[in-house]
Design a protein around this motif. Structure first.
Motif, PDB file in Angstrom:
ATOM      1  N   UNK A  10     -19.939 -17.228  16.962  1.00 37.03           N
ATOM      2  CA  UNK A  10     -18.772 -17.109  17.629  1.00 37.03           C
ATOM      3  C   UNK A  10     -18.873 -16.167  18.703  1.00 37.03           C
ATOM      4  N   UNK A  11     -19.784 -15.438  18.847  1.00 37.26           N
ATOM      5  CA  UNK A  11     -20.025 -14.486  19.839  1.00 37.26           C
ATOM      6  C   UNK A  11     -20.737 -15.019  21.522  1.00 37.26           C
ATOM      7  N   UNK A  12     -21.475 -16.157  21.282  1.00 37.53           N
ATOM      8  CA  UNK A  12     -22.289 -16.723  22.189  1.00 37.53           C
ATOM      9  C   UNK A  12     -21.396 -16.996  23.398  1.00 37.53           C
ATOM     10  N   UNK A  13     -20.412 -17.323  23.363  1.00 36.77           N
ATOM     11  CA  UNK A  13     -19.618 -17.528  24.826  1.00 36.77           C
ATOM     12  C   UNK A  13     -19.153 -16.370  25.370  1.00 36.77           C
ATOM     13  N   UNK A  14     -18.839 -15.314  24.632  1.00 40.65           N
ATOM     14  CA  UNK A  14     -18.418 -13.967  25.265  1.00 40.65           C
ATOM     15  C   UNK A  14     -19.662 -13.417  25.774  1.00 40.65           C
ATOM     16  N   UNK A  15     -20.951 -13.504  25.061  1.00 39.10           N
ATOM     17  CA  UNK A  15     -22.150 -12.984  25.700  1.00 39.10           C
ATOM     18  C   UNK A  15     -22.390 -13.675  26.931  1.00 39.10           C
ATOM     19  N   UNK A  16     -22.479 -14.955  26.957  1.00 40.25           N
ATOM     20  CA  UNK A  16     -22.477 -15.726  28.290  1.00 40.25           C
ATOM     21  C   UNK A  16     -21.964 -15.310  29.611  1.00 40.25           C
ATOM     22  N   UNK A  17     -20.388 -15.060  29.198  1.00 38.50           N
ATOM     23  CA  UNK A  17     -19.381 -14.664  30.439  1.00 38.50           C
ATOM     24  C   UNK A  17     -19.918 -13.222  30.594  1.00 38.50           C
TER      25      UNK A  17
END
Length: 330
Positions: A10-17
Motif C-alpha cells: 500500500x505504500x509503494x506508490x507513495x514511495x515512488x512519488x
C-alpha cells in the motif's frame, strides 16, 4: 539501487512519488494501480551525466511551472523507452514513443503518461546537464517531445550503448564509469545533432567540446607515458599546438597543468595504498611520468604541502589504525 519492492504494497506508490520528486525533479504523479503498484529505480553516476533505469506500473506525470520553481535540476533528459509506451507533451509538441528515444527539458512544463499492455513500463534515462550539452538550446528545443527512431544510424548506436551501460555499468569501477559517461554524452550529442540537420555536421562548439573530451580521455589513459606533452597530444589529434591551447582556454587549468595534476593524483593515491608499501617512492613516481625523484618531490610538495614520504607514512599509519580507531598520530 533503489527499489519499491521493499515497501509495503500500500505504500509503494507513495514511495515512488517521494523518490521521483526528491531524486529526479518535483512532479505530480497519479495512477490507477495504487493498490498493486510496482516500481524499480536504479541510478548510475557517470561523472558528466547520470543514467537511471525505471520500471513501474503505468502512471501519469505532470510538471508545472510551480514544480519548476520548487526545484529544477536544469537537465535535458533523453529517455529510451524499452517496454511499453510513453505519451510525451512539452512545448506544444506531443508524441507517443515505444521502443525509441525522446528528449525532454526539466526547465519547461511537461506531461508524460506511461502505458503497457502487461502492466509495466520501462525506460533508460540519460540525464544531461544543460551546460554539458554542446548544442544551442534554441536548436535543441525543436527536438523536445519528438520521438526519435532507433532503427539505424547514431540513434541505434546510442540506444545499444545505453542498454549495455545500464546492464553492465554497476559492475564497473568509478574511473571507467566516468570515461563511459563522456562516451554517452558524445553519442547523445551526435545523435541529437543528426536529428537537427546534416548527419555529418554539428555546431562548431559541439565539435570543439567533443575534441576536448577526447583529449582529456587521452591524457587520463596515457599519464604513465613520459613523452606525454602538449606537443605530442596535438600531433596525435591532428591539431595545432595553438588549437590545443585554445581548447583549454576556459578550463580551470592549462593542458600542461592538467597532465601534472592528474599524474600527481595517481601517484598520491598509490602511495597511500598498503598493498604497495613495498614499492619504492620513485618506482611509483616513474610509473606516473616523473623521471627523477627531485622533480617528483618538488611537484608533490608544491601541490600538497608535504613530501611524498611523509604523505605515505601518514596514510599507512591511518590505514593501520583501522576505521574504528581515532585517526590521530601519537
Amino acid at each position: 539501487m533503489t527499489s519499491a519492492a521493499a515497501a509495503l504494497a500500500g505504500d509503494r506508490f507513495d514511495w515512488f512519488c517521494e523518490t521521483v520528486s526528491s531524486d529526479l525533479m518535483p512532479v505530480t504523479l497519479s495512477t490507477r494501480h495504487t493498490a498493486d503498484f510496482h516500481a524499480r529505480i536504479t541510478d548510475l553516476d557517470l561523472g558528466a551525466v547520470r543514467l537511471s533505469t525505471f520500471a513501474f506500473s503505468p502512471v501519469l506525470s505532470r510538471r508545472t511551472p510551480a514544480h519548476i520553481r520548487r526545484g529544477d535540476p536544469e537537465q535535458f533528459q533523453l529517455a529510451l523507452v524499452t517496454r511499453g509506451a510513453f505519451r510525451i507533451s512539452q512545448r506544444g509538441s506531443e508524441s507517443v514513443v515505444a521502443g525509441g528515444l525522446v528528449l525532454t527539458d526539466t526547465t519547461r512544463p511537461m506531461e508524460n503518461e506511461g502505458a503497457c499492455a502487461d502492466g509495466r513500463v520501462e525506460a533508460v534515462v540519460l540525464q544531461i546537464p544543460r551546460t554539458a550539452l554542446p548544442l544551442r538550446p534554441d536548436r535543441v528545443d525543436r527536438l523536445l517531445a519528438r520521438g526519435i527512431g532507433v532503427d539505424g544510424g547514431s540513434a541505434a548506436v546510442l540506444a545499444g550503448f545505453l542498454q549495455s551501460l545500464a546492464g553492465h555499468g554497476p559492475g564497473c569501477p568509478d574511473q571507467e564509469l566516468r570515461a563511459m559517461g563522456s562516451v554517452a554524452l558524445d553519442l547523445a550529442t551526435t545523435c541529437l545533432a543528426q536529428q537537427l540537420g546534416d548527419p555529418g555536421e554539428a555546431p562548431a562548439e559541439a565539435r570543439a567540446q567533443e575534441t576536448l573530451r577526447r583529449i582529456i580521455r587521452f591524457i587520463e589513459n596515457n599519464l604513465g607515458d613520459p613523452d606525454l606533452t602538449p606537443r605530442m597530444i596535438a600531433d596525435r589529434h591532428s591539431i595545432s599546438l595553438r588549437c590545443l591551447y585554445d581548447l583549454f582556454r576556459d578550463q580551470p587549468v592549462s593542458v600542461a597543468a592538467r597532465i601534472r595534476r592528474s599524474r600527481l593524483e595517481r601517484a598520491r593515491a598509490e602511495l597511500a595504498r598498503p598493498d604497495l608499501s613495498a614499492h619504492h617512492v620513485q618506482t611509483i613516481a616513474s610509473r606516473w611520468g616523473f623521471p627523477t625523484a627531485t622533480a617528483f618531490s618538488r611537484a608533490f610538495r608544491d601541490a600538497y604541502g608535504t613530501t611524498p614520504t611523509d604523505h605515505r607514512a601518514d596514510a599507512l599509519h591511518l590505514a593501520a589504525q583501522g576505521p574504528d580507531r581515532p585517526r590521530t598520530r601519537p
